[in-house]
Design an enzyme around this catalytic site. Structure first.
Site, PDB file in Angstrom:
ATOM      1  N   HIS A 180      21.602  27.275  53.398  1.00 23.03           N
ATOM      2  CA  HIS A 180      20.781  25.654  52.383  1.00 23.03           C
ATOM      3  C   HIS A 180      21.948  24.995  51.146  1.00 23.03           C
ATOM      4  CE1 HIS A 180      17.511  24.839  54.733  1.00 23.03           C
ATOM      5  NE2 HIS A 180      17.241  25.928  54.780  1.00 23.03           N
ATOM      6  N   HIS A 212      20.181  32.406  56.092  1.00 21.41           N
ATOM      7  CA  HIS A 212      19.473  31.212  56.323  1.00 21.41           C
ATOM      8  C   HIS A 212      19.444  30.320  55.219  1.00 21.41           C
ATOM      9  CE1 HIS A 212      15.754  28.907  57.508  1.00 21.41           C
ATOM     10  NE2 HIS A 212      16.101  28.172  56.302  1.00 21.41           N
ATOM     11  N   GLU A 213      18.977  31.146  53.797  1.00 22.83           N
ATOM     12  CA  GLU A 213      18.558  30.770  52.091  1.00 22.83           C
ATOM     13  C   GLU A 213      20.108  30.464  51.459  1.00 22.83           C
ATOM     14  OE1 GLU A 213      16.056  29.442  51.820  1.00 22.83           O
ATOM     15  OE2 GLU A 213      15.338  30.620  53.240  1.00 22.83           O
TER      16      GLU A 213
END
Length: 174
Positions: A80, A76-77
């Site tokens: 980004h 998820h990170e």
């Protein structure tokens, strides 16, 4: 919380895997981001694209090791960071980020469902104020102190004059 070396190596390996997927599936080549294990509270992770950095909540990492590394938060990170390279003006969890998550073979979900009991850093007191109509307003300690001293807060969603609010005598801890 001190992170064991084998866990850090596992995180680094998975970051490398996601960087490989970013290059081959999204056409984005990134430098390896700096990983910090100093995030506290209920947030599982944070990406800082401008600094090419990811902050990890060490308590949530250690309590949810496999899910955190393989299935959810780490990807998820990294997504980004990749999404910001592709579309610098894109929304944080917008279409670009979602497509990167799918390229990583991950479900593009915004929030985690980890138990955060052990990672909360402090309890917060909220003071409940009520207006004449029974509408409640929760204030933190600073706002409560100011309200008691004569400052006036009111709810935008409610039409009461701020002078009509009185402290209910109830304090809740979260």
């Amino acid at each position: 919380m001190k992170i064991p070396l084998d866990v850090k190596k596992r995180v680094d390996a998975k970051v490398g895997h996601f960087l490989y997927l970013a290059e081959h599936n999204c056409g984005v080549r990134l430098l390896t981001p700096k990983i910090e294990y100093n995030l506290k509270g209920r947030t599982a992770g944070q990406a800082w694209p401008q600094l090419n950095k990811i902050r990890i909540n060490s308590v949530l990492l250690m309590e949810n090791l496999d899910t955190y590394i393989d299935d959810r938060t780490l990807g998820h990170e990294i997504a980004h960071l990749v999404a910001r390279q592709i579309d610098p003006r894109g929304r944080s969890h917008g279409k670009t980020w979602q497509s990167v998550m799918r390229a990583f073979k991950l479900e593009p979900t915004r929030c985690h469902s980890y138990d955060v009991t052990n990672s909360q850093t402090r309890k917060r007191e909220l003071f409940i104020w009520k207006c004449g109509h029974g509408v409640k307003m929760h204030l933190g300690p600073t706002q409560h102190k100011k309200m008691t001293a004569g400052s006036r807060y009111s709810l935008r969603s409610h039409n009461c004059d701020a002078k009509q609010y009185e402290f209910s005598g109830t304090i809740i801890t979260r």
